[in-house]
Design an enzyme around this catalytic site. Structure first.
Site, PDB file in Angstrom:
ATOM      1  N   ARG A 129       0.797  -1.234   0.000  1.00 18.27           N
ATOM      2  CA  ARG A 129       0.000   0.000   0.000  1.00 18.27           C
ATOM      3  C   ARG A 129       0.826   1.278   0.000  1.00 18.27           C
ATOM      4  NH1 ARG A 129      -3.150  -3.593   3.400  1.00 18.27           N
ATOM      5  NH2 ARG A 129      -4.960  -4.241   2.181  1.00 18.27           N
TER       6      ARG A 129
ATOM      7  N   THR B 162       2.070  -5.154   4.778  1.00 17.68           N
ATOM      8  CA  THR B 162       1.548  -4.595   3.528  1.00 17.68           C
ATOM      9  C   THR B 162       1.300  -3.098   3.586  1.00 17.68           C
ATOM     10  OG1 THR B 162      -0.697  -5.163   4.250  1.00 17.68           O
ATOM     11  CG2 THR B 162       0.434  -6.763   2.846  1.00 17.68           C
TER      12      THR B 162
ATOM     13  N   SER C 165       0.846  -7.507   9.715  1.00 19.40           N
ATOM     14  CA  SER C 165      -0.301  -8.171   9.105  1.00 19.40           C
ATOM     15  C   SER C 165      -0.273  -9.650   9.461  1.00 19.40           C
ATOM     16  CB  SER C 165      -0.261  -8.006   7.579  1.00 19.40           C
ATOM     17  OG  SER C 165      -0.188  -6.648   7.201  1.00 19.40           O
TER      18      SER C 165
ATOM     19  N   GLU D 175      -5.336 -13.514  10.357  1.00 20.40           N
ATOM     20  CA  GLU D 175      -6.036 -14.785  10.156  1.00 20.40           C
ATOM     21  C   GLU D 175      -5.180 -15.985  10.551  1.00 20.40           C
ATOM     22  OE1 GLU D 175      -8.672 -12.714   9.949  1.00 20.40           O
ATOM     23  OE2 GLU D 175      -7.464 -11.937   8.327  1.00 20.40           O
TER      24      GLU D 175
ATOM     25  N   TRP E 240      -2.654  -4.014  10.611  1.00 24.17           N
ATOM     26  CA  TRP E 240      -2.226  -4.225   9.227  1.00 24.17           C
ATOM     27  C   TRP E 240      -2.439  -3.040   8.300  1.00 24.17           C
ATOM     28  CZ3 TRP E 240      -6.152  -4.024   5.604  1.00 24.17           C
ATOM     29  CH2 TRP E 240      -7.458  -4.287   6.036  1.00 24.17           C
TER      30      TRP E 240
ATOM     31  N   ASP F  49     -15.559 -10.751  12.207  1.00 24.09           N
ATOM     32  CA  ASP F  49     -14.357 -10.257  11.523  1.00 24.09           C
ATOM     33  C   ASP F  49     -14.480  -8.769  11.204  1.00 24.09           C
ATOM     34  OD1 ASP F  49     -11.760 -10.435  10.460  1.00 24.09           O
ATOM     35  OD2 ASP F  49     -12.539 -10.661   8.441  1.00 24.09           O
TER      36      ASP F  49
ATOM     37  N   ARG G  96     -15.347  -0.949   9.884  1.00 25.15           N
ATOM     38  CA  ARG G  96     -15.770  -2.125   9.131  1.00 25.15           C
ATOM     39  C   ARG G  96     -17.150  -2.601   9.568  1.00 25.15           C
ATOM     40  NH1 ARG G  96     -11.004  -6.194   7.510  1.00 25.15           N
ATOM     41  NH2 ARG G  96     -12.087  -8.182   7.350  1.00 25.15           N
TER      42      ARG G  96
ATOM     43  N   TRP H  65     -13.127  -0.533  -3.902  1.00 23.36           N
ATOM     44  CA  TRP H  65     -11.999  -1.106  -3.147  1.00 23.36           C
ATOM     45  C   TRP H  65     -10.757  -0.225  -3.228  1.00 23.36           C
ATOM     46  CZ3 TRP H  65     -13.267  -4.672   0.139  1.00 23.36           C
ATOM     47  CH2 TRP H  65     -12.270  -5.398   0.804  1.00 23.36           C
TER      48      TRP H  65
END
Length: 585
Positions: A132, A176, A191, A194, A253, A322, A346, A492
C-alpha cells in the site's frame, strides 16, 4: 534485487545532481499537505485527510484533464495494486505487488530504478500480494515486504541501506501497509490476523533500522523500550480467558496516522483470533468489559516517543464477525471548532471521537440494513442483536457447526481498508463503502503456528441487484449522508478531495472518476483498462497541477468475495501508473 534502465542517462544524471543534497526533513513531513510540489507521506499528510489545497484542476477545468504519461508495472507480476504514489524532487516512487518499488522520472514517465524484494517460499499473505505504499525521510525511502521485513533504500540509487525483520513470516506474519515517519522514527504495524499472530506497533531509528520501542496491542503482552521490557499491554486475563491472549490476533495491518497537535500516534487493531467469539469468551462473563478481548477491534492512541498507550476506543467489543478495527483515523476540526477524529468502521458505523483523549462523541450507520447491532449507546458500545451472533458449535448436536446467521455488513466490511477523504472546503467526509452481507457460522478450531485460525465459515452475498459499491458524502457533525454515488461492483480503492471542489476515486471496472464534492455529479472520467484499487494523489510541477493513480485489479474481493467474487470475475488485471494534467497547461 535492483535493476537500472539506462536509456535516459542524461536525464538521470540531471536528476542525480539535484538529488545529491536532497534531504526530507521532519518539517517537510509535518507540512506534506500544504507543500504542494511533493508527496512524502501516505495520506498526503500524516492526518490522512487526503485533501489537497490545489485548485487549478476544478469543476470547470477538469473536462480538459488528459493523460500526461503512463508507466507499466510489468506483465508477469500483476495482482492487486493498492498503492499510493509518492513524489519528491522530480521522481515518483511507486510500490507494486510482490514487494516491488519503482523510481520514475516524473517529467517523462521513464523508469530510473526498480527494486524487487527477494521473497522466500512459504509466505502467507492473507488478502493478495499487495503493497500500500512507502514513506520518505532524509535521503531514504522505506517500505515493507510480504515476508514481514522493512527495507530502507537510497532515494537516488535504490541501493539497500538496511533491511530489518519485523516478525517471522513462517508464523503467518506479513507486512503490507505504508510506514509512518514521526520525529526521525519509522513506525510500522504488522499483518497476519487470520493466522493467530499478535498485533504490534514498532518504532525504529530511520538511520540504522534499530528498534526503539515495541507495543503489542493484545493485553498480557510486554512492550519494550530501548531494548528493555517496558510495560504490559492492559491487564493479564482482564478480558481474555486462559491463554487465548497469546494468539489473540489484533493485527495492525493498515498502519496508522499521527496527530501533531496532541502528539499522538493512532493505530487500529484488527479482529481478535479466532473469529469464533464463543471460544474467546468460554467461561468468561460478558457483563461489563470482561469478555471484550482488548485491545482487538480497537483504535489506540500511542505516545510516539515511548510506545505507551495513552487511550483506547473499542468499536466492536466481543467481536464475532471479523469486523477489524484497523480503519484509518483522520484528524480534523469540525464546524464548531472542536478537534475531532473520525473513522468509518468495518462494522458499518461512522464514529467521531475527541482528539485529546479518544473519548466517544457520536456514531451513525453509513451502510444499510446493519443486522448485528441495533445502534451504538451513549458510551460508544454496540447495542447487540444477540440473535445475529453466529452460533456456538458446542451447542450443536454434532458439535461441528454452530447456527448460521445472515449478517450485515459482510466480513469485508461496510468499509474495508480503502481510505476515505476529508474536504476542508466542504467539511464532509467521502467514504467508499459496500452494501453486502454474509452467511456466517462458527466451527471448532485449534491454533497451529502458520495455519489459518478462523473457526468460521462464510459466504458473501450482495444486498441489492443493481449496485454494491457506494461512495457517500457524510456530514460528520450530523452523520447525515449528503449524497451517494452507486457502483455495480464493490469499491476497493482510495478517495482524494481537492480545493477545486473535486472528489477523485476509481472503480473495479477501470474508470477513474471525478465528482463534484457538493452534489456528487460525475464531471470527468477516464478508462484505465484495469480495475482501480489504488489511492489517487495530486501535486504541482512547473506551474501545472498533476493527478496520478495506479490501476490494477485485485485485493481481497476476488479472493474472498463469495457470490460477489463471481459477479466480478470478468474484470482484467493490469498494473499501470496513470498521470494526468490539463491540456495545454
Amino acid at each position: 534485487m535492483k535493476r537500472f534502465i539506462m536509456a535516459a542517462s542524461v536525464s538521470l544524471m540531471a536528476l542525480a545532481s539535484t538529488q545529491a543534497t536532497a534531504q526530507v526533513t521532519e518539517e517537510e513531513v509535518a507540512n506534506d499537505q500544504t507543500i504542494t510540489d511533493q508527496i512524502v507521506t501516505n495520506g498526503m499528510g500524516r492526518n490522512l485527510q487526503r485533501y489537497s489545497p490545489l485548485d487549478q484542476i476544478n469543476t470547470d477545468s477538469v473536462q480538459n484533464l488528459v493523460p500526461a504519461w503512463a508507466f507499466s508495472l510489468g506483465g508477469e507480476k500483476q495482482r492487486g495494486q493498492e498503492t499510493q504514489p509518492l513524489v519528491y524532487d522530480g521522481i515518483m516512487y511507486v510500490t507494486g505487488s510482490y514487494s516491488r518499488l519503482y523510481a520514475i522520472d516524473v517529467h517523462t514517465g521513464e523508469e530510473i530504478w526498480q527494486y524487487d524484494a527477494r521473497l522466500p517460499e512459504g509466505i502467507l499473505p492473507c488478502c493478495d500480494v499487495i503493497n500500500r505504499g512507502a514513506a520518505i525521510y532524509g535521503d531514504k525511502i522505506f517500505f515493507g515486504t510480504l515476508d514481514a521485513r522493512l527495507v530502507a533504500l537510497d532515494l537516488k540509487t535504490g541501493d539497500v541501506v538496511w533491511n530489518k525483520k519485523i516478525a517471522d513470516y513462517r508464523a503467518g506474519y506479513s507486512y503490507t501497509a505504508a510506514p509512518l515517519i514521526v520525529n526521525g522514527l519509522i513506525i510500522t504495524g504488522n499483518s497476519g490476523g487470520e493466522f493467530g499472530i499478535v498485533g504490534e506497533v514498532q518504532a525504529r531509528d530511520t538511520e540504522t533500522g534499530e528498534l526503539v520501542w515495541t507495543r503489542p496491542v493484545i493485553e498480557g503482552h510486554m512492550g519494550t523500550l530501548n531494548g528493555e521490557e517496558s510495560t504490559m499491554t492492559g491487564t493479564l486475563n482482564a478480558t481474555w480467558p486462559g491463554d487465548m491472549w497469546k494468539t489473540g490476533g489484533g493485527a495492525t495491518w493498515l498502519g496508522g496516522s499521527y496527530d501533531i497537535e496532541t502528539d499522538t500516534l493512532v493505530f487500529g487493531a484488527g479482529n481478535p483470533a479466532p473469529w469464533n467469539s464463543h471460544l474467546r469468551n468460554a467461561g468468561t462473563p460478558v457483563e461489563g468489559n470482561a469478555g471484550d478481548n482488548l485491545y482487538a477491534a480497537s483504535r489506540l492512541g500511542i505516545d510516539p516517543a515511548t510506545g505507551e498507550i495513552k487511550w483506547h476506543f473499542q468499536t466492536t467489543p466481543r467481536e464475532g464477525w471479523d469486523f477489524d478495527g484497523v480503519n484509518e483515523v483522520v484528524a480534523y476540526t469540525d464546524r464548531d471548532g472542536n478537534d475531532r477524529f473520525a473513522t468509518a468502521d468495518r462494522n458499518g458505523f461512522f464514529y467521531v471521537l475527541n482528539r485529546e483523549d479518544g473519548a466517544f462523541v457520536n456514531a451513525t450507520p453509513f451502510v444499510r440494513d446493519i443486522s448485528w447491532a441495533s445502534g451504538i449507546d451513549e458510551n460508544g458500545r454496540p447495542i447487540y442483536n444477540e440473535d445475529n451472533r453466529p452460533g456456538d458449535p458446542t451447542a450443536a448436536s454434532d458439535g461441528d457447526k454452530g447456527e448460521m446467521v445472515f449478517a450485515v455488513p459482510s466480513f469485508l466490511g461496510g468499509k474495508n481498508w480503502m481510505p476515505m477523504a476529508y474536504s476542508q472546503r466542504t467539511g464532509n467526509f467521502y467514504v467508499p463503502s459496500n452494501e453486502w452481507g454474509m452467511d456466517i457460522w462458527n466451527e471448532p478450531v485449534t491454533y497451529r503456528e502458520g495455519a489459518a485460525y478462523l473457526g468460521s465459515g462464510f459466504t458473501i452475498k450482495p444486498l441489492f441487484e443493481d449496485y454494491i459499491g457506494s461512495l457517500k458524502a457524510i456530514d460528520p457533525d450530523s452523520g447525515d449522508i449528503k449524497w451517494e454515488y452507486r457502483n455495480e461492483a464493490p469499491l476497493w480503492g482510495g478517495v482524494m478531495t481537492t480545493a477545486g471542489g473535486l472528489v477523485f476515486f476509481g472503480t473495479p471496472e477501470g474508470k477513474f472518476i471525478a465528482l463534484n464534492d457538493e452534489t456528487g455529479e460525475e464531471v470527468w472520467s477516464f478508462q484505465t483498462g484495469s480495475g482501480i484499487v489504488g489511492q489517487p494523489v495530486t501535486w504541482e510541477m512547473d506551474g501545472a497541477q498533476y493527478v496520478s493513480v495506479v490501476s490494477g485489479w485485485g485485493g481481497a474481493v476476488p479472493l474472498w468475495g463469495g457470490e460477489v467474487a463471481n459477479r466480478v470475475n470478468y474484470l482484467n488485471q493490469g498494473g499501470m501508473v496513470w498521470t494526468f494534467k490539463l491540456a495545454g497547461s
